[in-house]
Enzyme design. Structure first.
Site, PDB file in Angstrom:
ATOM      1  N   LYS A  74       4.340  -2.029 -45.228  1.00  0.00           N
ATOM      2  CA  LYS A  74       4.575  -2.420 -43.835  1.00  0.00           C
ATOM      3  C   LYS A  74       5.079  -3.853 -43.794  1.00  0.00           C
ATOM      4  CE  LYS A  74       2.694   1.379 -42.192  1.00  0.00           C
ATOM      5  NZ  LYS A  74       3.560   2.455 -41.840  1.00  0.00           N
ATOM      6  N   SER A 133       8.137   5.938 -42.335  1.00  0.00           N
ATOM      7  CA  SER A 133       7.728   4.823 -41.476  1.00  0.00           C
ATOM      8  C   SER A 133       8.544   3.553 -41.696  1.00  0.00           C
ATOM      9  CB  SER A 133       6.238   4.510 -41.663  1.00  0.00           C
ATOM     10  OG  SER A 133       5.997   3.950 -42.933  1.00  0.00           O
TER      11      SER A 133
END
Length: 193
Positions: A152, A115
């Protein structure tokens, strides 16, 4: 004990392990030591359990802190209760140059998945994290969601956290104020070849 320049009595006082246990473990080499006692000693010395009990390491172990290196835990799972983080699964320790650290507490996470490949973070990379409860908009952080740490890019939208991957295949995650907790800021990605 030599590295820290402490006596057996000081070790007992500072680690919470009884003096007689320390004498039996270090001097007599007894192998009848409780796991909880070994964990206390490993935590105090910031080393793995293997280092304490495995003759293979000896005095040449890479798991010894020096004036220029410090051992930091590689954390496999983190939980949070009453705002206090607990490392529930420490996979090992990584020797880290002190010059990489700039005040505060640090630990490592291991990157999982793809990711964050747009930020050159690959599956399996070691991520050096500085513990801090806030980050600036757009900074990459470790965020705890339901006892799982994710990495993230963090943005604030009012009270809401928006967690953005660095891979177009993953949509943003929108978290209410109580749905996620910032653990710390990514300081460095270490890659071993």
């Amino acid at each position: 004990m030599k590295t820290k320049k402490i006596s057996r009595m000081e070790l007992a006082r500072e680690s919470g392990v009884p003096y007689t246990t320390i004498v039996n473990f270090y001097e007599k080499g007894t192998d009848n030591v409780k796991l909880s006692t070994l964990r206390k000693l490993a935590d105090y010395f910031n080393c793995s359990l293997d280092y304490l009990v495995d003759d293979e390491y000896g005095s040449n172990s890479p798991l010894v802190e020096t004036d220029s290196m410090v051992l930091l835990p590689i954390v496999g799972k983190i939980s949070c209760g009453d705002g206090v983080f607990a490392y529930e699964n420490i996979e090992g320790y990584e020797a880290t140059p002190k010059e990489w650290l700039n005040g505060g507490d640090y630990f490592y996470l291991r990157a999982k998945g793809d990711s964050m490949i747009g930020a050159r973070i690959q599956d399996g990379d070691l991520l050096l994290i500085r513990k801090q409860p806030e980050v600036e908009n757009g900074e990459i952080a470790a965020v705890l969601i339901n006892d799982e740490a994710v990495l993230k890019r963090v943005y604030r939208n009012g009270d809401q956290l928006v967690l953005q991957s660095e891979n177009a295949a993953y949509p943003p995650i929108f978290c209410p104020p109580t749905g996620a907790t910032i653990i710390g800021k990514l300081r460095m990605v270490t890659i071993k070849f």
